[in-house]
Structure formats: C-alpha cells, structure tokens
Design a protein around this motif. Structure first.
Motif, short mmCIF file in Angstrom:
data_model
loop_
_atom_site.label_atom_id
_atom_site.label_comp_id
_atom_site.label_asym_id
_atom_site.label_seq_id
_atom_site.Cartn_x
_atom_site.Cartn_y
_atom_site.Cartn_z
N CYS A 76 -4.59 -3.30 53.09
CA CYS A 76 -4.75 -1.85 52.97
C CYS A 76 -5.54 -1.57 51.69
CB CYS A 76 -3.38 -1.18 52.91
SG CYS A 76 -3.45 0.60 52.64
N SER A 77 -6.67 -0.88 51.83
CA SER A 77 -7.51 -0.52 50.68
C SER A 77 -7.62 0.99 50.61
CB SER A 77 -8.91 -1.11 50.85
OG SER A 77 -8.84 -2.50 51.04
N ILE A 78 -7.65 1.52 49.38
CA ILE A 78 -7.65 2.97 49.18
C ILE A 78 -8.79 3.37 48.24
CG2 ILE A 78 -6.32 4.91 48.25
CD1 ILE A 78 -3.79 3.37 49.00
N LEU A 79 -9.47 4.46 48.62
CA LEU A 79 -10.52 5.07 47.79
C LEU A 79 -10.27 6.57 47.67
CD1 LEU A 79 -13.80 3.56 49.33
CD2 LEU A 79 -12.81 3.00 47.11
N SER A 80 -10.69 7.14 46.58
CA SER A 80 -10.70 8.59 46.44
C SER A 80 -11.87 9.14 47.25
CB SER A 80 -10.86 8.97 44.97
OG SER A 80 -11.25 10.32 44.85
N ALA A 81 -11.62 10.10 48.10
CA ALA A 81 -12.70 10.67 48.91
C ALA A 81 -13.74 11.36 48.01
CB ALA A 81 -12.14 11.65 49.93
N ALA A 82 -13.28 12.09 47.02
CA ALA A 82 -14.19 12.86 46.16
C ALA A 82 -15.20 11.99 45.43
CB ALA A 82 -13.39 13.68 45.16
N SER A 83 -14.80 10.78 45.08
CA SER A 83 -15.73 9.92 44.33
C SER A 83 -16.43 8.90 45.21
CB SER A 83 -14.98 9.20 43.21
OG SER A 83 -13.99 8.35 43.75
N SER A 84 -16.19 8.94 46.53
CA SER A 84 -16.73 7.90 47.40
C SER A 84 -17.64 8.39 48.52
CB SER A 84 -15.58 7.13 48.05
OG SER A 84 -14.73 6.59 47.07
N ILE A 85 -17.49 9.63 48.93
CA ILE A 85 -18.32 10.13 50.04
C ILE A 85 -19.01 11.42 49.63
CG2 ILE A 85 -16.93 8.99 51.81
CD1 ILE A 85 -15.70 11.70 52.50
N ASP A 86 -20.03 11.79 50.38
CA ASP A 86 -20.82 12.98 50.10
C ASP A 86 -19.95 14.24 50.12
OD1 ASP A 86 -22.70 15.33 51.25
OD2 ASP A 86 -23.90 13.90 50.09
N ALA A 87 -20.22 15.14 49.19
CA ALA A 87 -19.43 16.38 49.05
C ALA A 87 -19.43 17.23 50.31
CB ALA A 87 -19.95 17.18 47.86
N SER A 88 -20.47 17.14 51.13
CA SER A 88 -20.51 17.94 52.36
C SER A 88 -19.36 17.57 53.30
CB SER A 88 -21.85 17.78 53.07
OG SER A 88 -22.04 16.44 53.49
N PHE A 89 -18.97 16.30 53.30
CA PHE A 89 -17.84 15.88 54.14
C PHE A 89 -16.53 16.43 53.58
CE2 PHE A 89 -20.97 12.61 55.23
CZ PHE A 89 -20.91 12.68 56.61
N ILE A 90 -16.39 16.43 52.27
CA ILE A 90 -15.19 16.96 51.63
C ILE A 90 -15.04 18.44 51.98
CG2 ILE A 90 -14.01 17.37 49.42
CD1 ILE A 90 -14.38 14.39 50.01
N LYS A 91 -16.15 19.16 51.95
CA LYS A 91 -16.13 20.59 52.26
C LYS A 91 -15.78 20.85 53.73
CE LYS A 91 -18.85 24.77 51.86
NZ LYS A 91 -20.10 25.38 51.48
N SER A 92 -16.34 20.05 54.63
CA SER A 92 -16.12 20.25 56.06
C SER A 92 -14.72 19.86 56.51
CB SER A 92 -17.13 19.44 56.88
OG SER A 92 -18.43 19.86 56.63
N TRP A 93 -14.20 18.79 55.93
CA TRP A 93 -12.90 18.24 56.35
C TRP A 93 -11.82 18.75 55.39
CZ3 TRP A 93 -12.31 15.64 60.88
CH2 TRP A 93 -13.50 15.30 61.54
#
Length: 107
Positions: A76-93
């Motif tokens: 099991c591996s964990i990443l912070s979404a905010a520092s790992s994927i484009d901000a547009s995905f954070i806004k949409s999801w």
C-alpha cells in the motif's frame, strides 16, 4: 443517498460509483469517501498512475500472507493528491485529498 445521514461517515464505493456527481453529493452531505479508480475515469486514472511513477510515496506498508497453498504480498503506497496531481483534478473531484495504491502479487 440523500435520505441517509452520512455526516462524518466514510462511504466506500467500487469503481462504478467513481463519478464526480456521486462524490460531490457525499461531500455536500458532509461525508467522506474512499473509491476504487479504474478505467471508467481514464484521465484521472492516467494522472494518478503518472503521479505514482514520478513521486516517491509518502508512506508505504507491505504485508504478506499464506493461504490456499500460495503466498500473497500486498503493498500500500500513499501520496498527497495536492502535491502529486494537476490542480484541475483536485477542483473537479470534490474532497480529493489522498491517493492510495494497492499492489498485490500472488506466488
């Protein structure tokens, strides 16, 4: 789902329920979610796969078990979404905060 009180509850959904509108409703009802991500959300899946290839996981846990005459390891591996994927995905999801990857290998 609108009839359910999910305040502070964690709602788990398989990949079929991984839809922006469903997750937005959960957040509007002050709930939290854990969803499976597969090919039905191709752009987000590609973004998450790239994030795990490009970034070192913040946390990793591994376990193994022996059952039915075979070994299985799960990582099991964990990443912070905010520092790992484009901000547009954070806004949409709505409410997307953490990316979790489970890898299973059977021997």
């Amino acid at each position: 789902m609108a009839q359910l009180d999910i305040t502070d509850a964690v709602v788990t959904i398989d990949a079929m329920g991984c839809q922006i509108a469903v997750l937005r409703q959960i957040r509007q009802q002050r709930g939290h979610y854990l969803v499976a991500l597969k090919g039905n959300q191709g752009a987000l899946l590609e973004e998450v796969e790239c994030a795990f290839k490009a970034s070192k996981a913040q946390e990793v846990s591994e376990e193994w078990e022996y059952a039915r005459s075979r070994f299985e390891t799960r990582t099991c591996s964990i990443l912070s979404a905010a520092s790992s994927i484009d901000a547009s995905f954070i806004k949409s999801w709505s409410g997307l905060q953490t990316l979790v990857k489970i890898e299973s290998v059977r021997y």
